[in-house]
Design a protein around this motif. Structure first.
Motif, PDB file in Angstrom:
ATOM      1  N   CYS A 211      -4.665 -24.306  25.264  1.00 22.01           N
ATOM      2  CA  CYS A 211      -5.340 -23.830  24.105  1.00 22.01           C
ATOM      3  C   CYS A 211      -5.221 -22.225  23.822  1.00 22.01           C
ATOM      4  O   CYS A 211      -4.508 -21.786  24.697  1.00 22.01           O
ATOM      5  CB  CYS A 211      -6.923 -24.081  23.962  1.00 22.01           C
TER       6      CYS A 211
ATOM      7  N   ASP B  89     -10.370 -33.332  18.125  1.00 20.44           N
ATOM      8  CA  ASP B  89     -10.616 -34.334  17.166  1.00 20.44           C
ATOM      9  C   ASP B  89     -10.154 -35.787  17.525  1.00 20.44           C
ATOM     10  O   ASP B  89      -8.804 -35.975  17.617  1.00 20.44           O
ATOM     11  CB  ASP B  89     -10.070 -34.016  15.926  1.00 20.44           C
TER      12      ASP B  89
ATOM     13  N   GLN C 274     -12.556 -25.401  21.047  1.00 16.71           N
ATOM     14  CA  GLN C 274     -12.772 -26.433  19.907  1.00 16.71           C
ATOM     15  C   GLN C 274     -12.443 -27.812  20.508  1.00 16.71           C
ATOM     16  O   GLN C 274     -11.510 -27.818  21.002  1.00 16.71           O
ATOM     17  CB  GLN C 274     -11.603 -26.117  18.987  1.00 16.71           C
TER      18      GLN C 274
END
Length: 271
Positions: free
Chosen positions: A216, A254, A251
């Protein structure tokens, strides 16, 4: 010649004269040998014997693919090699002393299969998912590294429903040296009813908890690149490239958008 070298040469001569019936005592023959055996579903069985290199590492090159594999304590290795680009590209093996051996691949059933190969490099894990005939994740028709199926299972399903099915012929988890490779092999049934196999790509190691820093932000594998090749029964090959867009660290992944179907082609099956 110094006295030590003279002693060694003389000793070798004595041993060779004493064991004339076994000259290998003085000049051991342990050069590498490679044999290839054709296997169904587009695979080749590679048998390597290199007794000079116990526990050594060899480099295998096939087109743009580079793999690194370890020999056992006897300098031997047997592996199933996925001919995802067919038999034409040679397999080049480089041994620890720099000697290169070129092997001609041989296989069976290439005219009956489609192969979808996913390649990437780095200590990150990608998973190729195949969803056969509108299957959902975790259904019986969902084929991936966690449920790879097999040639025999695919043939059994074909006997039941008269449709082609596939299985994972090669899987990687991102821990091997060299390139990482996953291959889904679909065995066609001639004349089957129309259908489709949806292929999806998952950056599995980026979705782990806790998050891996390299996956990331500005991490080494945040925008990981990958290559895809598709081999058709006709022998035609298509190739594409892609990469993942970076995500900020911290984060959560999803889950609904985790699996990308746009990164891979879809297999459309018709009569």
């Amino acid at each position: 010649m110094n006295s030590r070298a003279s002693w060694f040469a003389g000793s070798c001569m004595v041993v060779c004269l004493f064991a004339a019936s076994s000259p290998a005592l003085c000049a051991p023959e342990c050069g590498p040998s490679v044999s290839v055996e054709p296997v169904s579903a587009g695979l080749s069985r590679i048998t390597i014997a290199a007794s000079c290199f116990p526990s050594g590492r060899i480099v295998l090159r096939y087109d743009s693919l580079t793999l690194v594999r370890a020999l056992d304590e006897n300098g031997a290795l047997t592996l199933l090699f996925d001919c995802y680009l067919g038999e034409k590209p040679p397999l080049k093996l480089t041994f620890p002393d720099g000697v290169e051996v070129q092997a001609q691949l041989r296989t069976i059933d290439l005219e009956r299969v489609t192969k979808v190969a996913l390649l990437w490099r780095g200590r990150a894990n990608l998973d190729l998912h195949a969803l056969e005939y509108a299957s959902d994740f975790n259904d019986a028709g969902h084929v991936w590294a966690g449920a790879p199926s097999s040639r025999w299972q695919a043939e059994e399903r074909h006997r039941r429903d008269k449709r082609g099915h596939g299985f994972m012929t090669t899987v990687s988890d991102g821990t091997s040296e060299g390139d990482q490779l996953e291959v889904y092999t679909f065995i066609h049934e001639t004349g089957q009813a129309s259908g489709a196999v949806t292929l999806a790509l998952d950056y599995e190691s980026r979705a782990r908890t806790p998050q891996e820093p390299d996956s990331c932000g500005t991490g080494l594998y945040a925008d990981l690149e990958y290559r895809v090749s598709v081999l058709r029964p006709s022998g035609g090959i298509s190739r594409t490239r892609g990469s993942f867009a970076p995500l900020p660290c911290g984060q959560p992944s999803d889950q609904s958008a985790r699996y990308s179907s746009k990164a891979l082609p879809q297999l459309i099956l018709t009569r």
